[in-house]
Design a protein around this motif. Structure first.
Motif, PDB file in Angstrom:
ATOM      1  N   SER A 459       9.023  12.312  67.021  1.00 23.17           N
ATOM      2  CA  SER A 459       8.407  13.616  67.198  1.00 23.17           C
ATOM      3  C   SER A 459       7.177  13.740  66.321  1.00 23.17           C
ATOM      4  O   SER A 459       7.279  13.718  65.107  1.00 23.17           O
ATOM      5  N   ASP A 460       6.018  13.872  66.951  1.00 23.20           N
ATOM      6  CA  ASP A 460       4.807  14.075  66.169  1.00 23.20           C
ATOM      7  C   ASP A 460       4.845  15.392  65.417  1.00 23.20           C
ATOM      8  O   ASP A 460       4.227  15.534  64.360  1.00 23.20           O
ATOM      9  N   VAL A 461       5.572  16.374  65.944  1.00 27.00           N
ATOM     10  CA  VAL A 461       5.662  17.654  65.245  1.00 27.00           C
ATOM     11  C   VAL A 461       6.378  17.469  63.918  1.00 27.00           C
ATOM     12  O   VAL A 461       6.058  18.130  62.927  1.00 27.00           O
ATOM     13  N   ALA A 462       7.339  16.558  63.857  1.00 26.16           N
ATOM     14  CA  ALA A 462       8.015  16.281  62.587  1.00 26.16           C
ATOM     15  C   ALA A 462       7.058  15.630  61.600  1.00 26.16           C
ATOM     16  O   ALA A 462       7.094  15.925  60.395  1.00 26.16           O
ATOM     17  N   ALA A 463       6.212  14.736  62.085  1.00 27.21           N
ATOM     18  CA  ALA A 463       5.221  14.115  61.203  1.00 27.21           C
ATOM     19  C   ALA A 463       4.268  15.163  60.655  1.00 27.21           C
ATOM     20  O   ALA A 463       3.941  15.156  59.456  1.00 27.21           O
ATOM     21  N   ALA A 464       3.822  16.066  61.508  1.00 26.86           N
ATOM     22  CA  ALA A 464       2.904  17.109  61.051  1.00 26.86           C
ATOM     23  C   ALA A 464       3.566  17.997  60.008  1.00 26.86           C
ATOM     24  O   ALA A 464       2.940  18.379  59.009  1.00 26.86           O
ATOM     25  N   ARG A 465       4.820  18.345  60.240  1.00 21.59           N
ATOM     26  CA  ARG A 465       5.527  19.181  59.263  1.00 21.59           C
ATOM     27  C   ARG A 465       5.623  18.474  57.911  1.00 21.59           C
ATOM     28  O   ARG A 465       5.395  19.076  56.857  1.00 21.59           O
ATOM     29  N   LEU A 466       5.961  17.187  57.932  1.00 17.00           N
ATOM     30  CA  LEU A 466       6.091  16.438  56.684  1.00 17.00           C
ATOM     31  C   LEU A 466       4.749  16.333  55.967  1.00 17.00           C
ATOM     32  O   LEU A 466       4.670  16.504  54.739  1.00 17.00           O
ATOM     33  N   VAL A 467       3.691  16.072  56.709  1.00 14.23           N
ATOM     34  CA  VAL A 467       2.359  15.991  56.103  1.00 14.23           C
ATOM     35  C   VAL A 467       1.977  17.331  55.487  1.00 14.23           C
ATOM     36  O   VAL A 467       1.483  17.404  54.354  1.00 14.23           O
ATOM     37  N   ASP A 468       2.195  18.404  56.206  1.00  9.99           N
ATOM     38  CA  ASP A 468       1.876  19.720  55.658  1.00  9.99           C
ATOM     39  C   ASP A 468       2.685  20.008  54.394  1.00  9.99           C
ATOM     40  O   ASP A 468       2.183  20.619  53.441  1.00  9.99           O
ATOM     41  N   HIS A 469       3.925  19.567  54.391  1.00 11.01           N
ATOM     42  CA  HIS A 469       4.760  19.799  53.217  1.00 11.01           C
ATOM     43  C   HIS A 469       4.261  18.983  52.029  1.00 11.01           C
ATOM     44  O   HIS A 469       4.249  19.464  50.885  1.00 11.01           O
ATOM     45  N   LEU A 470       3.858  17.764  52.267  1.00 10.38           N
ATOM     46  CA  LEU A 470       3.268  16.955  51.196  1.00 10.38           C
ATOM     47  C   LEU A 470       2.045  17.643  50.611  1.00 10.38           C
ATOM     48  O   LEU A 470       1.896  17.757  49.383  1.00 10.38           O
ATOM     49  N   ILE A 471       1.174  18.121  51.478  1.00  9.90           N
ATOM     50  CA  ILE A 471      -0.048  18.772  51.013  1.00  9.90           C
ATOM     51  C   ILE A 471       0.282  20.059  50.264  1.00  9.90           C
ATOM     52  O   ILE A 471      -0.316  20.362  49.220  1.00  9.90           O
ATOM     53  N   ALA A 472       1.248  20.823  50.769  1.00 11.04           N
ATOM     54  CA  ALA A 472       1.648  22.054  50.094  1.00 11.04           C
ATOM     55  C   ALA A 472       2.211  21.777  48.715  1.00 11.04           C
ATOM     56  O   ALA A 472       2.143  22.635  47.827  1.00 11.04           O
ATOM     57  N   ASN A 473       2.754  20.570  48.499  1.00  8.55           N
ATOM     58  CA  ASN A 473       3.265  20.159  47.193  1.00  8.55           C
ATOM     59  C   ASN A 473       2.216  19.424  46.373  1.00  8.55           C
ATOM     60  O   ASN A 473       2.546  18.796  45.359  1.00  8.55           O
ATOM     61  N   ASP A 474       0.957  19.498  46.820  1.00  5.83           N
ATOM     62  CA  ASP A 474      -0.185  18.956  46.077  1.00  5.83           C
ATOM     63  C   ASP A 474      -0.227  17.436  46.081  1.00  5.83           C
ATOM     64  O   ASP A 474      -0.739  16.817  45.147  1.00  5.83           O
ATOM     65  N   VAL A 475       0.311  16.832  47.126  1.00  2.00           N
ATOM     66  CA  VAL A 475       0.210  15.385  47.314  1.00  2.00           C
ATOM     67  C   VAL A 475      -1.013  15.094  48.181  1.00  2.00           C
ATOM     68  O   VAL A 475      -1.242  15.773  49.185  1.00  2.00           O
ATOM     69  N   ARG A 476      -1.761  14.073  47.833  1.00  2.00           N
ATOM     70  CA  ARG A 476      -2.962  13.713  48.579  1.00  2.00           C
ATOM     71  C   ARG A 476      -2.599  12.832  49.770  1.00  2.00           C
ATOM     72  O   ARG A 476      -1.927  11.813  49.615  1.00  2.00           O
ATOM     73  N   VAL A 477      -3.087  13.217  50.925  1.00  4.17           N
ATOM     74  CA  VAL A 477      -2.790  12.507  52.171  1.00  4.17           C
ATOM     75  C   VAL A 477      -4.106  12.238  52.890  1.00  4.17           C
ATOM     76  O   VAL A 477      -4.995  13.098  52.917  1.00  4.17           O
ATOM     77  N   GLU A 478      -4.211  11.054  53.478  1.00  6.52           N
ATOM     78  CA  GLU A 478      -5.380  10.702  54.277  1.00  6.52           C
ATOM     79  C   GLU A 478      -4.946  10.409  55.708  1.00  6.52           C
ATOM     80  O   GLU A 478      -3.800  10.008  55.946  1.00  6.52           O
ATOM     81  N   ARG A 479      -5.884  10.590  56.646  1.00  8.43           N
ATOM     82  CA  ARG A 479      -5.613  10.330  58.063  1.00  8.43           C
ATOM     83  C   ARG A 479      -6.589   9.268  58.555  1.00  8.43           C
ATOM     84  O   ARG A 479      -7.805   9.387  58.361  1.00  8.43           O
ATOM     85  N   ALA A 480      -6.035   8.236  59.171  1.00  7.55           N
ATOM     86  CA  ALA A 480      -6.849   7.102  59.615  1.00  7.55           C
ATOM     87  C   ALA A 480      -7.770   7.510  60.751  1.00  7.55           C
ATOM     88  O   ALA A 480      -7.344   8.143  61.721  1.00  7.55           O
ATOM     89  N   THR A 481      -9.024   7.118  60.650  1.00  4.92           N
ATOM     90  CA  THR A 481      -9.993   7.390  61.710  1.00  4.92           C
ATOM     91  C   THR A 481     -10.036   6.277  62.745  1.00  4.92           C
ATOM     92  O   THR A 481     -10.586   6.452  63.834  1.00  4.92           O
ATOM     93  N   LYS A 482      -9.459   5.125  62.404  1.00  6.21           N
ATOM     94  CA  LYS A 482      -9.392   3.993  63.320  1.00  6.21           C
ATOM     95  C   LYS A 482      -8.045   3.301  63.148  1.00  6.21           C
ATOM     96  O   LYS A 482      -7.352   3.501  62.147  1.00  6.21           O
ATOM     97  N   ALA A 483      -7.698   2.477  64.115  1.00  5.10           N
ATOM     98  CA  ALA A 483      -6.489   1.663  63.979  1.00  5.10           C
ATOM     99  C   ALA A 483      -6.641   0.744  62.772  1.00  5.10           C
ATOM    100  O   ALA A 483      -7.750   0.317  62.424  1.00  5.10           O
ATOM    101  N   PHE A 484      -5.527   0.405  62.145  1.00  7.19           N
ATOM    102  CA  PHE A 484      -5.594  -0.415  60.937  1.00  7.19           C
ATOM    103  C   PHE A 484      -4.304  -1.194  60.767  1.00  7.19           C
ATOM    104  O   PHE A 484      -3.293  -0.939  61.429  1.00  7.19           O
ATOM    105  N   THR A 485      -4.348  -2.139  59.850  1.00 11.47           N
ATOM    106  CA  THR A 485      -3.173  -2.920  59.476  1.00 11.47           C
ATOM    107  C   THR A 485      -2.937  -2.757  57.986  1.00 11.47           C
ATOM    108  O   THR A 485      -3.877  -2.844  57.184  1.00 11.47           O
ATOM    109  N   LEU A 486      -1.693  -2.520  57.613  1.00 12.31           N
ATOM    110  CA  LEU A 486      -1.339  -2.405  56.204  1.00 12.31           C
ATOM    111  C   LEU A 486       0.034  -3.026  56.003  1.00 12.31           C
ATOM    112  O   LEU A 486       0.957  -2.765  56.791  1.00 12.31           O
ATOM    113  N   ASN A 487       0.141  -3.837  54.990  1.00 15.27           N
ATOM    114  CA  ASN A 487       1.415  -4.503  54.692  1.00 15.27           C
ATOM    115  C   ASN A 487       1.899  -5.335  55.879  1.00 15.27           C
ATOM    116  O   ASN A 487       3.102  -5.443  56.137  1.00 15.27           O
TER     117      ASN A 487
END
Length: 857
Positions: A459-487
């Motif tokens: 559920s993308d809505v669950a991802a959005a809720r979690l991201v908003d909660h992180l930000i509300a708790n003063d955690v820094r979050v970034e959103r990818a502008t392009k596809a990427f590989t990590l780990n």
């Protein structure tokens, strides 16, 4: 009382040595590459229906937000509106300040002193204002702006802050005093008012120096609903000192924002009642995401100072009934820990507090004492409590004044370590007397977390809720502008990245990490031991142990991207994987839109309701896809008769169900079952105690209605009412945490998470032919994080006994009652949001299946 450490109570000489200044933090440069995220409100263009979004709720949709810009000077005074006089206020009997007298008192203090400012930081569940009082010397706008600059530098560029002579010279030490979060633990409010009045007008040089070097923030009453009504909980029935990692309540969100915006060095949370006065720091286990070496030296030193201040009042057991203070870290073995981030003082360190304390004042005046003791005795006790609470405040202010530079340096070091991504540091065993190996808790921080976008996520809505909660708790979050590989793993554009080289990495990790199984560490825990939002909030969260998130093409975000959409043609399918999707369905049903239940637990909406679906997609961020199969049974807006706890009722209402609270007493008084679709039983309903008319009426409902149960009360009700053939087996009563589960993929758990939450877990054996298993505890584990041991007597009830056992079952009995039994805790304290939909699906499944006796396997 069992002594934890074999040494005598420490004297004044050692208190003084622990209060002595320490050297400033290291000035090593950090390696941040991007400017900090702007922590202002998002706007409508950033997220459809921002005020209805999770972050909108978290950050301003329901309370007056504390201003963090720093452009206004002090004092910041306003004429507070006066509440109506309420002679039934429970404080009056104790000789304490009723809620309606607080605003007039604060207005008068603002009138007579330019050191006092008052702002409203939130409104309670029942609509009462929460007052934040700031006490400091007057500041010009330019001076306030400079304070804001230094505060921001401490967090956002800690390496530079450690070298900044202006911070060392003139930064005002912020202190946060929180009071009365439990409504029937009153006296902290009165102690705070006394302290404020004293500071407002004192002319001595010590006070002038304190207010020239500090900003003192007092939340006068965190729980005005409970203060007035003589309840521990707020007006919604929540114990708010269990809510900080969830922040379901507006009062908690207000307190959270104060901590983010003021960045306190030290905080107190004033409670009652433990005789003698209980002063933290705590017993182990200690939260593994704290910079505990920086915390314990300050918290213990301040604790010793508060203990000395309380003793100096001269109260004795013989003369006053007051026992000597106790410090759990020193005096107890276990059972009063700082492991979970749910309590106010355990949450504050993630925002830079390098000492924070629960204070339990001694003389009980609540509960049965409030109702049975003479008024004169209650008022005597409250006076003692107020004096002791005031002594802890005064001692803390002296501690901050004496140790200001080293406290600032330690807060800077907390943020510097986070930004630099340094490994978790084990606390030296010689840091304070009595510190031992049992006190050492560390963690391994990953390099980053990724919250994927699309690509099969539940559920993308669950991802959005979690991201908003992180930000509300003063955690820094970034959103990818392009596809990427990590780990070594590929991700789509739009995925979110949490770089763990950030100042508040402890906050990020405590939200996103799986947690730890600490069952072997201690036998007794004070409260819950597992809470992972990555496992319980419905979003996919990947851990990146390696790779460089700085190379990801991404931008900082202040609010999650919109997630709602509607297929352009055909009938529509709405998955019910998330509470937001349930809310959207219930809103459609309330608006008269027809919908049908599908066999996979989703809802089918006719294409003719596309306009209404667009409204819900915008409001809740949910996705309506094109239906590939017709629905099977008509759905209706459900009315639920609910016998449950406050969090049960709150969560059901939050999802849009009509809830009628019931109990044994309500049914015995002649409850009408007319219009009720489903009975929910979790607490407060004892079938054996129903009178004959109530039992007859209940049986009439069971012949055509649905039943959903959880926990011991629910299992007992199922057995007593003769519903499903199933025997509930109880795990150890205090067991709790996140667990692994396997889902059968039926209408209740199709697409459900592979994790769940338990508190006093249960499973079901001896299943009849009418019973189908929807979910089982995993065959390995099942505990992931938390505390779950077998009972000391007989070795029963441990996690090994639950392996592979049914955790959720359903069936329809011979008379037609459709029933779902939960052995897990899917709505516990409104927290495991990714599990709410399991309850919602159960309610809808029982409603459409009731009255159809059948045998299912």
């Amino acid at each position: 009382m069992a002594k934890r450490h074999l040494y005598p109570v420490l004297g004044v000489g050692l208190v003084a040595s622990l209060l002595s200044p320490v050297m400033p933090a290291s000035a090593d440069p950090d390696n941040r590459r991007k400017p900090p995220v702007q922590r202002e409100f998002g706007n409508g263009a950033e997220r459809n229906s921002f005020a209805a979004s999770e972050l909108g709720r978290d950050r301003g949709a329901d309370h007056t937000r504390f201003p963090r810009t720093g452009t206004r000077g002090y004092p910041r005074q306003q004429n507070l509106p006066l509440p109506a006089v309420n002679q039934a206020d429970a404080s009056i009997k104790l000789g304490l300040t009723p809620y309606h007298a607080i605003a007039p008192k604060l207005n008068e203090l603002q009138r007579i002193s330019d050191r006092v400012s008052v702002e409203v930081i939130a409104r309670s569940h029942q609509g009462r204002d929460l007052y934040l009082v700031t006490v400091t010397e007057p500041e010009s706008s330019a001076a306030a702006k400079e304070q804001a600059r230094m505060r921001a530098e401490i967090e956002e560029d800690a390496a530079r802050a450690a070298r900044d002579p202006q911070i060392k010279r003139s930064y005002k030490a912020p202190v946060f005093i929180n009071n009365n979060i439990h409504g029937n633990e009153w006296e902290g409010t009165d102690a705070a008012l006394r302290t404020i009045e004293k500071l407002a007008t004192a002319k001595d040089s010590s006070t002038e120096k304190l207010l020239g070097q500090s900003r003192l923030y007092f939340n006068i009453t965190a729980n005005p609903d409970g203060r007035v009504g003589n309840t521990r909980a707020n007006g919604a029935g929540f114990d708010m000192n269990r809510d900080f990692i969830t922040a379901s309540q507006p009062e908690v969100r207000g307190m959270r924002q104060v901590m983010i915006d003021t960045q306190p060095l030290v905080m107190l949370d004033l409670h009652g009642y433990v005789n003698g006065t209980l002063i933290e720091p705590t017993t182990p286990p200690h939260g593994q995401n704290y910079e505990y070496d920086l915390f314990i030296k300050n918290a213990y030193a301040n604790g010793l100072g508060m203990e000395a201040a309380v003793k100096a009042l001269g109260y004795t057991p013989a003369a006053d009934g007051v026992d000597p203070p106790q410090i759990p870290f020193r005096d107890w073995t276990e059972g009063w820990d700082d492991w979970p981030p749910i309590f106010t003082p355990q949450y504050a360190p993630f925002h830079g507090a390098v000492a924070s304390h629960t204070i339990e004042i001694p003389m009980r005046v609540n509960n049965n004492d409030y109702n049975t003791r003479p008024v004169a005795e209650l008022q005597r006790r409250s006076k003692i409590n107020t004096n002791i609470a005031a002594a802890t405040i005064d001692s803390t202010l002296s501690f901050v004044q004496q140790r200001r530079e080293s406290l600032i340096a330690d807060q800077i070091e907390v943020f510097r370590r986070g930004a630099a991504g340094e490994p978790s540091k084990a606390t030296p065993l010689d840091i304070v007397p009595g510190f031992g190996p049992e006190d050492v808790y560390t963690t391994k921080y990953p390099r980053a977390y990724v919250i994927p976008a699309g690509g099969g996520q539940r559920s993308d809505v669950a991802a959005a809720r979690l991201v908003d909660h992180l930000i509300a708790n003063d955690v820094r979050v970034e959103r990818a502008t392009k596809a990427f590989t990590l780990n070594g793993r590929g991700y789509a554009a739009g995925s979110y990245v949490v770089d763990m080289h950030q100042p508040k990495r402890g906050m990020a990790n405590v939200i996103l990490e799986p947690g730890a199984d600490i069952s072997a560490k201690v036998d007794a825990m004070y409260d819950i031991s597992g809470w992972s939002l990555a496992h319980l909030w419905g979003a996919t969260v990947d851990t990146a142990e390696s790779g460089d998130p700085r190379r990801v093409p991404a931008k900082p975000v202040s609010v999650a991207a919109p997630t709602g959409s509607v297929a352009p043609s055909g009938d529509l399918s709405l998955r019910l994987d998330d509470a937001k999707e349930v809310s959207a369905l219930n809103a459609l049903l309330a608006d008269g839109v027809s919908a049908k239940w599908a066999a996979d637990g989703s809802a089918v909406i006719p294409g003719s309701a596309r306009a209404a679906a667009r409204t819900m997609a915008d409001r809740y961020g949910v996705r309506f896809t094109q239906a590939t199969a017709p629905g099977t049974s008509p759905l209706r807006k459900l009315t639920v008769a609910a016998a449950g706890s406050a969090d049960d009722l709150y969560s059901l209402q939050e999802m849009g169900f009509t809830v009628k609270p019931v109990s044994t007493a309500v049914l015995n008084a002649g409850f009408s079952w007319t219009g009720v679709d489903v009975l929910y039983v979790a607490s407060g309903l004892n079938h054996a105690q129903l009178n004959e008319p109530a039992r007859t009426a209940l049986n009439g409902f069971l012949a055509k209605g649905g039943v959903v149960t959880r926990g011991a009360t629910g299992a007992a009700f199922n057995s007593a009412a003769g519903l499903l053939t199933a025997t509930a087996v109880a795990g150890r009563e205090d067991a709790n945490g996140t667990v692994s589960v396997t889902n059968a993929g039926g209408p209740i758990t199709n697409g459900a998470p592979k994790y769940s939450f338990v508190f006093s877990p249960r499973w079901f054996t001896g299943l009849g032919p009418e019973v189908t298993v929807e979910q089982r505890y995993a065959t390995q584990g099942p505990l992931i994080a938390g505390h779950w041991r077998a009972r000391p007597e007989g070795g029963t009830g441990g996690p090994e006994a639950a392996v592979g056992q049914p955790a959720i079952v359903r069936g329809v009995d011979e008379r037609g009652a459709a029933v779902v039994l939960f052995g897990t805790e899917p709505m516990f304290r409104n927290h495991p949001k990714g599990l709410f939909a399991e309850v919602a699906r159960s309610l809808h499944w029982t409603a459409v299946s009731a009255g159809q006796p059948q045998t299912v396997r």
